[in-house]
Enzyme design. Structure first.
Site, PDB file in Angstrom:
ATOM      1  N   GLU A  66      45.595  36.763  27.495  1.00 12.92           N
ATOM      2  CA  GLU A  66      44.407  37.607  27.632  1.00 12.92           C
ATOM      3  C   GLU A  66      43.314  37.136  26.675  1.00 12.92           C
ATOM      4  O   GLU A  66      42.132  37.125  27.023  1.00 12.92           O
ATOM      5  CB  GLU A  66      44.734  39.082  27.383  1.00 12.92           C
ATOM      6  CG  GLU A  66      45.621  39.727  28.438  1.00 12.92           C
ATOM      7  CD  GLU A  66      44.989  39.882  29.813  1.00 12.92           C
ATOM      8  OE1 GLU A  66      43.766  39.670  29.967  1.00 12.92           O
ATOM      9  OE2 GLU A  66      45.732  40.221  30.750  1.00 12.92           O
ATOM     10  N   TYR A 124      50.261  37.592  41.783  1.00 13.00           N
ATOM     11  CA  TYR A 124      50.114  38.250  40.485  1.00 13.00           C
ATOM     12  C   TYR A 124      49.954  39.763  40.665  1.00 13.00           C
ATOM     13  O   TYR A 124      50.603  40.561  39.987  1.00 13.00           O
ATOM     14  CB  TYR A 124      48.926  37.653  39.725  1.00 13.00           C
ATOM     15  CG  TYR A 124      48.696  38.257  38.367  1.00 13.00           C
ATOM     16  CD1 TYR A 124      49.616  38.059  37.340  1.00 13.00           C
ATOM     17  CD2 TYR A 124      47.572  39.029  38.107  1.00 13.00           C
ATOM     18  CE1 TYR A 124      49.420  38.616  36.084  1.00 13.00           C
ATOM     19  CE2 TYR A 124      47.362  39.584  36.862  1.00 13.00           C
ATOM     20  CZ  TYR A 124      48.290  39.373  35.853  1.00 13.00           C
ATOM     21  OH  TYR A 124      48.090  39.946  34.602  1.00 13.00           O
ATOM     22  N   TRP A 164      40.351  34.910  35.141  1.00  8.57           N
ATOM     23  CA  TRP A 164      41.791  35.074  35.004  1.00  8.57           C
ATOM     24  C   TRP A 164      42.527  34.057  35.878  1.00  8.57           C
ATOM     25  O   TRP A 164      43.607  33.594  35.540  1.00  8.57           O
ATOM     26  CB  TRP A 164      42.212  36.507  35.338  1.00  8.57           C
ATOM     27  CG  TRP A 164      43.683  36.720  35.157  1.00  8.57           C
ATOM     28  CD1 TRP A 164      44.598  36.999  36.129  1.00  8.57           C
ATOM     29  CD2 TRP A 164      44.439  36.626  33.941  1.00  8.57           C
ATOM     30  NE1 TRP A 164      45.859  37.089  35.589  1.00  8.57           N
ATOM     31  CE2 TRP A 164      45.783  36.863  34.242  1.00  8.57           C
ATOM     32  CE3 TRP A 164      44.088  36.361  32.615  1.00  8.57           C
ATOM     33  CZ2 TRP A 164      46.784  36.852  33.288  1.00  8.57           C
ATOM     34  CZ3 TRP A 164      45.093  36.351  31.657  1.00  8.57           C
ATOM     35  CH2 TRP A 164      46.424  36.591  31.996  1.00  8.57           C
TER      36      TRP A 164
END
Length: 191
Positions: free
Chosen positions: A46, A24, A54
Site C-alpha cells: 500500500e 483481486y 494499484w
C-alpha cells in the site's frame, strides 16, 4: 453503482476492468488478513502504491515478494546499504528510495511491537461500518484510519498516512467496503 461483469456477477465498478482486478476483487480484497507477515506485506505494498495505480503494484507483486524475501520481517529488518542498492537497481519493483527505506524501517518497527503488528492493526477493525451504495460513499480516510496511522507513526512506522492505512483496512478486511449490491459484500467476517 455496481457493475455486472462478463460472468454475470455484480461487482464494485473498479473490480471489473482487468483480469487482475477481477481476481483481486473476488478472491482477496476485503478478506481478513490476521498474520503479522501478511499485514506487513500489505502495508508495504500500500505504501509503494501511493501515487501509482494499484494495478501497477498487483502486476509487480511477484517481483516485490522476491526482492523483499517474501516480506519476512526478520530478513528485511536486517537489510543494510547493499540491499538498498540492490533494490534500487531491481526493475521488478517500484524503485523509490523513500518507500524502500520505509519498508525496511517498518519491518524493524513491526518486530518491536509488543503483541505484534496484527494485534495493533486489528484493534481498529470496524465491522459495523455502513455498507456503501456507490463509490462516492466510500471514504478515503476515517477516524479509525487516522488513529491507526497516528499509532503506527508513534511506533516508528513510515509512509503510513491515513489514506494508505485506510486502503490497508479495506484490503485486509478490517472494514467491508464492497458496495451494497456487490456479490462479495458480507462474504467475510471482519470481527
Amino acid at each position: 453503482m455496481t457493475t455486472i461483469g462478463a460472468d454475470g456477477l455484480v461487482r464494485c465498478p473498479w473490480g471489473v476492468s482487468t483480469p487482475e482486478y477481477i481476481a483481486y476483487h473476488d478472491e482477496e480484497w476485503g478478506r481478513p488478513v490476521r498474520d503479522d507477515r501478511g499485514l506487513y506485506e500489505r502495508l508495504s505494498l500500500e505504501a509503494f502504491q501511493s501515487g501509482l495505480s494499484w494495478l501497477t503494484i498487483l502486476r509487480k507483486r511477484p517481483g516485490f515478494r522476491q526482492a523483499f524475501d517474501d516480506f519476512d520481517m526478520d530478513k528485511v529488518a536486517a537489510y543494510g546499504p547493499a540491499e538498498v542498492e540492490r533494490l534500487l537497481a531491481d526493475a521488478s519493483i517500484v524503485r523509490n528510495r523513500r518507500k524502500i527505506d520505509a519498508t525496511i524501517a517498518n519491518a524493524r518497527a513491526s518486530l518491536d511491537l509488543p503483541g505484534g503488528l496484527a494485534a495493533l492493526i486489528w484493534k481498529y477493525a470496524d465491522p459495523d461500518a455502513p455498507a456503501p451504495r456507490t463509490g462516492a460513499d466510500v471514504p478515503a480516510t476515517t477516524p479509525g484510519s487516522k488513529a491507526l496511522a497516528k499509532e503506527l507513526k508513534g511506533h516508528g512506522f513510515r509512509h503510513v498516512g491515513p489514506t494508505t492505512v485506510y486502503a490497508l483496512m479495506q484490503a485486509c478486511g478490517l472494514v467491508d467496503d464492497h458496495l451494497q449490491e456487490c456479490h462479495r459484500r458480507g462474504a467475510y467476517t471482519a470481527g
